[in-house]
Write an enzyme that holds these catalytic residues in place. Structure first.
Site, mmCIF file in Angstrom:
data_model
loop_
_atom_site.group_PDB
_atom_site.id
_atom_site.type_symbol
_atom_site.label_atom_id
_atom_site.label_comp_id
_atom_site.label_asym_id
_atom_site.label_seq_id
_atom_site.Cartn_x
_atom_site.Cartn_y
_atom_site.Cartn_z
ATOM 1 C CD GLU A 109 -4.719 37.459 17.116
ATOM 2 O OE1 GLU A 109 -4.442 37.219 18.291
ATOM 3 O OE2 GLU A 109 -3.993 37.129 16.172
ATOM 4 C CB CYS A 129 -8.121 31.357 5.933
ATOM 5 S SG CYS A 129 -7.980 31.673 4.162
ATOM 6 C CB CYS A 136 -0.707 31.044 6.153
ATOM 7 S SG CYS A 136 -1.910 32.127 6.947
ATOM 8 C CD GLU A 185 -8.335 35.685 -0.673
ATOM 9 O OE1 GLU A 185 -7.126 35.456 -0.544
ATOM 10 O OE2 GLU A 185 -8.767 36.731 -1.224
#
Ligand code: SAH
Ligand code: SF4
Length: 393
Positions: A109, A129, A136, A185
């Site tokens: 996204e 991630c 998160c 990240e």
């Protein structure tokens, strides 16, 4: 422009299913090498660069400064690709979220946040991630892969298409800033991020300056200096806790690079000055990290670092084990940090009606009962344990 030593090391990207090669995401040197290897003149690279990155052309027929035979040859061999838009959502506050799909079916996204006279694009650097920060939602995604430079860059180009900002406007852009704060990240995918950002910064193309690009990291200490030296973009650091015991739990990469090491890397981050501060992000979690004592400790830790603090009210997602701090707690915390001399704006959640706010990417929007929420939390906890066992930090 290009030097031969670069071009000889360059392996062109694999062609698409139709046999043509995507030119988006190649460095200037790679573009030149590819054209020359295909019998086109070296100087065409600069012309094509201008059409792709300044004019936003996706069709070789529109590249009218190129001789017709060159255009035709290029159209037979190459494409200027865009990702497939699976969903295009617009929030009541104007925030826009695009769900993009790559040819291998993976989705990421990108979020555009307009303001009165500018706008910020929040770009993803990975599908999912590998890290598992507890607040998160991206961290709960199992499937992870790095995005290619082309896929990172394509987010910017697609946003430009939708905002109608070709050719690159000099002033009054609604895509004026880029933040690497989407999924992933960025310092775990540094090479591709760097390659994409160098193209974004190139003055003969998209031309967004390094001062308008911010990279957010959870604290990949060994990569920070290199990022500062090579890219020299603004740095944002996801701190979120003021002692290692809590940060170890909230931001597990802290077990590898604890707070003292992280702050040392911030102190020596190239290009930092009072005019160009490091942003410390601090997610406000009710009764977890939001006490006045923690605010005072934060101010103490930051002493000597040109810094500002960005307080982010926690954005919930299904199964998230936290609540957002109260407005009052956020206000008190901010006042203490402010009084110590650090600007500490609160980041107003934008686009939360379309789940585009920080940390909500790839959430779903159903309302759940308490029992369902409990089951979701258990599932999330199990997932963290499995994910961390499979890929230790
Ligand atoms: N991986 C990078 C960049 C992406 S996250 C990083 O961690 O810095 C961008 C910011 O959103 C980070 O500061 C992150 O900690 C914050 N964030 C993540 N989940 C959040 C949530 N649910 N609510 C508010 N902020 C969140
Ligand atoms: Fe990854 Fe950043 Fe989310 Fe942590 S906060 S899981 S590093 S995307």
């Amino acid at each position: 422009m290009g030097v031969l030593s670069h071009s000889s090391a360059f392996a062109p990207p694999p062609p698409r299913a139709d046999g043509r090669t995507n030119l988006v995401g190649l460095s200037r040197e790679e573009l030149e090498a590819l054209l020359v290897a295909n019998g086109l003149e070296r100087f065409r690279a600069r012309q094509v660069w201008h059409w792709i990155y300044h004019r936003g052309a996706t069709d070789f027929a529109a590249m009218t400064t190129l001789a017709k035979p060159a255009r035709e040859r290029m159209a037979a061999l190459f494409v200027v690709d865009r990702p497939t838009v699976v969903r295009d959502m617009k929030s009541v506050d104007g925030t826009r979220k695009w769900l993009l799909r790559s040819p291998d079916g993976q989705e990421v996204e990108a979020v555009h946040i307009p303001e009165e006279d500018r706008g910020t694009l929040c770009v993803s650097s990975q599908v999912g991630c590998t890290l598992t920060c507890r607040f998160c939602h991206t961290g709960t995604q199992r499937l992870v892969r790095n995005l290619e430079a082309a896929e990172i860059l394509a987010q910017v180009m697609l946003a430009r298409d939708h905002l109608g900002e070709w050719p690159s406007p000099k002033d009054g852009r609604m895509l004026s800033n880029v933040v690497l704060m989407g999924m992933g990240e960025p310092l775990y995918n540094y090479d591709n991020v760097a390659k994409a950002m160098k193209i974004v910064m190139d003055g003969e193309g998209i031309a967004i300056s390094k001062r308008k690009i911010t990279l957010s990291t959870s604290g990949v200490v060994p990569m920070m200096r290199r990022c500062g030296e090579e890219l020299n973009v603004n740095l944002a650091v996801s701190l979120h806790a003021v002692n290692d015991e809590l940060r170890d739990r909230l931001v597990p990469i802290n077990r590898k690079y604890p707070i003292a090491e992280l702050l040392d890397a911030c102190r020596t981050y190239p290009g930092t000055s009072n005019a160009r501060r490091i942003t410390f992000e601090y997610v406000m979690l009710k009764d977890v990290n939001d006490s006045p004592a923690e605010a005072r400790e934060l101010a103490r830790l930051l002493r000597g670092i040109p810094a500002k603090v960005n307080l982010i009210p926690f954005n919930p997602w299904p199964g998230s084990p936290f609540e957002r701090s109260t407005d009052r707690a956020i206000q008190t915390f901010g006042d203490i940090v402010n009084a110590a001399g650090y600007a500490s704006p609160v980041r107003t959640p934008r686009g939360d009606d379309i789940l585009a706010a920080c940390g909500q990417l790839r959430s779903d929007s159903q309302r759940k009962s308490a029992a369902e929420r409990f089951a979701e939390q258990q599932a999330v906890l199990k997932l963290y344990a499995e994910k961390e066992a499979a890929q230790p930090i």
